[in-house]
Design an enzyme around this catalytic site. Structure first.
Site, PDB file in Angstrom:
ATOM      1  N   LYS A   8       0.841  -1.199   0.000  1.00 58.85           N
ATOM      2  CA  LYS A   8       0.000   0.000   0.000  1.00 58.85           C
ATOM      3  C   LYS A   8       0.875   1.248   0.000  1.00 58.85           C
ATOM      4  CE  LYS A   8      -1.873   2.750   2.856  1.00 58.85           C
ATOM      5  NZ  LYS A   8      -1.712   3.989   2.059  1.00 58.85           N
ATOM      6  N   CYS A  16      13.521  10.657   6.764  1.00 64.14           N
ATOM      7  CA  CYS A  16      13.393  10.158   8.138  1.00 64.14           C
ATOM      8  C   CYS A  16      14.708  10.309   8.897  1.00 64.14           C
ATOM      9  CB  CYS A  16      12.951   8.716   8.118  1.00 64.14           C
ATOM     10  SG  CYS A  16      13.906   7.744   6.961  1.00 64.14           S
TER      11      CYS A  16
HETATM   12  P1  NAD Z   1       2.192   8.002   8.173  1.00 63.36           P
HETATM   13  O1  NAD Z   1       2.576   7.101   9.267  1.00 63.36           O
HETATM   14  O2  NAD Z   1       1.062   8.914   8.380  1.00 63.36           O
HETATM   15  O3  NAD Z   1       1.867   7.187   6.847  1.00 63.36           O
HETATM   16  C1  NAD Z   1       2.689   6.151   6.344  1.00 63.36           C
HETATM   17  C2  NAD Z   1       1.803   5.138   5.649  1.00 63.36           C
HETATM   18  O4  NAD Z   1       0.934   4.539   6.602  1.00 63.36           O
HETATM   19  C3  NAD Z   1       0.909   5.714   4.565  1.00 63.36           C
HETATM   20  O5  NAD Z   1       0.836   4.785   3.507  1.00 63.36           O
HETATM   21  C4  NAD Z   1      -0.434   5.833   5.267  1.00 63.36           C
HETATM   22  O6  NAD Z   1      -1.525   5.760   4.387  1.00 63.36           O
HETATM   23  C5  NAD Z   1      -0.414   4.613   6.171  1.00 63.36           C
HETATM   24  N1  NAD Z   1      -1.269   4.711   7.345  1.00 63.36           N
HETATM   25  C6  NAD Z   1      -1.737   5.834   7.972  1.00 63.36           C
HETATM   26  N2  NAD Z   1      -2.492   5.495   9.030  1.00 63.36           N
HETATM   27  C7  NAD Z   1      -2.518   4.139   9.086  1.00 63.36           C
HETATM   28  C8  NAD Z   1      -3.126   3.186   9.960  1.00 63.36           C
HETATM   29  N3  NAD Z   1      -3.860   3.572  11.007  1.00 63.36           N
HETATM   30  N4  NAD Z   1      -2.923   1.870   9.720  1.00 63.36           N
HETATM   31  C9  NAD Z   1      -2.169   1.458   8.690  1.00 63.36           C
HETATM   32  N5  NAD Z   1      -1.581   2.314   7.822  1.00 63.36           N
HETATM   33  C10 NAD Z   1      -1.744   3.648   8.016  1.00 63.36           C
HETATM   34  O7  NAD Z   1       3.528   8.755   7.852  1.00 63.36           O
HETATM   35  P2  NAD Z   1       3.753   9.850   6.748  1.00 63.36           P
HETATM   36  O8  NAD Z   1       3.344  11.146   7.353  1.00 63.36           O
HETATM   37  O9  NAD Z   1       3.174   9.453   5.454  1.00 63.36           O
HETATM   38  O10 NAD Z   1       5.338   9.755   6.592  1.00 63.36           O
HETATM   39  C11 NAD Z   1       6.188  10.498   7.352  1.00 63.36           C
HETATM   40  C12 NAD Z   1       6.753   9.694   8.502  1.00 63.36           C
HETATM   41  O11 NAD Z   1       7.405   8.524   8.033  1.00 63.36           O
HETATM   42  C13 NAD Z   1       7.816  10.448   9.261  1.00 63.36           C
HETATM   43  O12 NAD Z   1       7.578  10.319  10.636  1.00 63.36           O
HETATM   44  C14 NAD Z   1       9.118   9.766   8.876  1.00 63.36           C
HETATM   45  O13 NAD Z   1      10.139   9.839   9.804  1.00 63.36           O
HETATM   46  C15 NAD Z   1       8.694   8.387   8.626  1.00 63.36           C
HETATM   47  N6  NAD Z   1       9.601   7.714   7.693  1.00 63.36           N
HETATM   48  C16 NAD Z   1      10.495   6.802   8.172  1.00 63.36           C
HETATM   49  C17 NAD Z   1      11.389   6.149   7.311  1.00 63.36           C
HETATM   50  C18 NAD Z   1      12.358   5.134   7.812  1.00 63.36           C
HETATM   51  O14 NAD Z   1      12.913   4.414   7.021  1.00 63.36           O
HETATM   52  N7  NAD Z   1      12.582   5.033   9.100  1.00 63.36           N
HETATM   53  C19 NAD Z   1      11.344   6.430   5.945  1.00 63.36           C
HETATM   54  C20 NAD Z   1      10.438   7.370   5.481  1.00 63.36           C
HETATM   55  C21 NAD Z   1       9.556   7.991   6.369  1.00 63.36           C
END
Ligand code: NAD
Ligand code: MN
Length: 486
Positions: free
Chosen positions: A190, A298
């Protein structure tokens, strides 16, 4: 501090140089299930926009629980044949995917930039080539798993639910899909709701290379779709990259279910500059650390610690360097800073900038460049006079905002670097190898760069400590997340 507002170091304007390769985007995209694009049973769609122009690029499907169920069933059906396939045949599919990605690299780079807002030079030089490299790297592992884990039998885990964020859309898809397939698993992916187009185009490549139906399925939608996928009973493993908040929800959701879980979450990474560092090189590293991809990284080096004796020199040079960053059309080859991914993210970042000012830190933002009228833009920002207790020094901003602090001794730098609930990455800038090793051995972070920042390689494992998550992606360590070792 007056010198920071001087305009010397300004970049002159270049003539616009947008990449004009035409890329065809369909009016709407369905879900990719069992090898074909299908309309969602939900009949729901949502627009995906170009954050630099607010233009609607396409409509994508919003998968319901029933759609997710179909995708998981398809992955389950494909599993027995896929895992029995001779490993070197699985490897060949991965090689083909990698090669096709390279052949279509330009198209993917432009699409990535249009859908997500990042500068074309980054999608062209980092996102797409690194995604191809990930498939190449794991193609090589497919028939060597017995050597990776000698004396153990390496079996696939089963059906993998993979949920990814919007900051590196295709690259995160590659980080997830490539090791899963190399190890003989099947996948339901997803993508993030603002950036699904390159993952859907990757599905076209799966069709082109004849990947067996159902081995990878792609369901689009927002958090609800993600939750339906992660909680589905047919899923054996959940792999997630995203925010720490959602990561914690997934940990609760999967607890006691027998599902495997790996989490790659947020960060507040320290970038530490010692007085014996090459200062010009370090200033360039600050820029790469926090302004690369608008700070939507991140592992961004969002907390800068500078040894007191060189603080004045570093901040003066930083201010000059920032004047020369070019913000604007992400499709322009000269653009350094693109658009913020969404209106929501822009609001979050602006909120943190206000908060930094309110709590008493001093904001610097080069202001000589025009901010485009349409789209979501944030001028690169840095704060001085930051206290460790300030919100901007503690919370992940996920935008181009740097908190600058100083330190006197290595011990102090170490204590302050580790004083965070996160532990994803760190940067160390010094001329002394012994100092670098000593610091690196004591900083609690999954990735530590020395005299560089934000470099990635498929062969080196990536992942966090503490609230930055657990599990590794890339390298031999990353394989074990997708294997049952018996
Ligand atoms: P997010 O957690 O809101 O979303 C990430 C994904 O999860 C999206 O596909 C979203 O649709 C899905 N999602 C949202 N709510 C969900 C739920 N309740 N259940 C299952 N899936 C759900 O994060 P974001 O705002 O899209 O991304 C930014 C964040 O991601 C930042 O905190 C960043 O640090 C982190 N990040 C970490 C890495 C890493 O490798 N550690 C890499 C990229 C981003
Ligand atoms: Mn978009």
């Amino acid at each position: 501090m007056k010198k920071h507002s001087l305009n010397f170091g300004d970049a002159w304007e270049y003539a616009p140089a947008p990449d004009s390769t035409p890329v065809v985007i369909a009016k709407s995209y369905g879900l990719f299930i069992d090898g074909a694009f299908v309309s969602p049973q939900s009949r729901k769609t949502m627009p995906t926009i170009n954050p630099a122009t607010e233009e609607v690029l396409s409509k994508i499907a919003v998968a319901s629980a029933a759609d997710v169920d179909k995708a998981v069933a398809s992955a389950k059906k494909a599993l027995p044949k896929w895992k029995r396939l001779p490993a070197k045949e699985r490897g060949k599919y991965l090689f083909r995917i990698a090669r096709r990605l390279q052949e279509r690299a330009r198209e993917f780079a432009i699409l990535e930039t249009m859908d997500g807002g990042k500068p074309i030079k980054e999608s062209r030089d980092v996102d797409i080539p690194e995604a191809a490299k990930h498939f190449f790297y794991h193609a090589g592992w497919a028939d060597k798993l017995d050597y990776a884990f000698p004396g153990r039998e390496a079996k696939p885990v089963g059906v993998c639910a993979q949920i990814i964020p919007w900051n590196f859309p295709l690259l995160m898809a590659a980080w997830k899909i490539a090791p899963a397939l190399a190890c003989g698993n099947t996948v339901v992916l997803k993508p993030a709701e603002t950036t699904s187009l390159t993952a859907l185009r990757l599905a076209e490549i799966f069709q082109e290379v004849g990947l067996p139906d159902g081995v990878v399925n792609i369901v689009t939608g927002a958090g609800e779709t993600g939750a339906a996928l992660a909680s589905h009973k047919g899923v054996d493993k959940v792999a997630f990259t995203g925010s720490t908040g959602v990561g914690k929800l997934l940990a609760e959701m999967t607890a006691g279910s027998g599902k495997r879980l790996s989490l790659e979450l947020g960060g507040k990474s320290p970038n530490i500059i010692f007085e014996d560092a090459s200062i010009d090189q370090a200033v360039e590293g600050i820029i790469t650390g926090i302004y690369f991809n608008q700070g939507h990284v991140c592992c961004a080096g969002s907390r800068l610690f500078v040894q007191e004796s060189v603080l004045e020199e570093v901040t003066t040079k930083l201010a000059i360097r920032m004047q020369s960053l070019r913000m604007g059309d992400p499709l322009d080859k000269n653009t350094d800073v693109g658009a913020i991914n969404s209106a929501g993210q822009l609001k979050t970042i602006q909120g943190y900038i206000q908060c930094g000012k309110k709590e008493g830190a001093l904001l610097h933002q080069p202001n000589h460049r025009k901010v485009p009228k349409k789209g979501f833009w944030c001028r690169p920002a840095w704060f001085e006079g930051v206290q460790p207790s300030h919100t901007i020094a503690r919370e992940e901003i996920f935008g181009p905002v740097l908190a600058v602090m100083s330190f006197r001794t290595p011990e102090e730098a170490l204590k302050r670097a580790n004083n965070t609930p996160y532990g994803l990455a760190a940067g160390i800038w010094t001329d002394k190898g012994s100092k670098a090793f000593e610091m690196a051995s004591q900083i609690k972070a999954g990735v530590i760069w020395c005299n560089t920042y934000n470099r990635f390689d498929a062969a080196s494992p990536f992942g966090g400590f503490k609230e930055s998550g657990f599990g590794r992606e890339g390298g031999r360590q990353g394989l074990s997340a997708y294997l049952e070792l018996v």
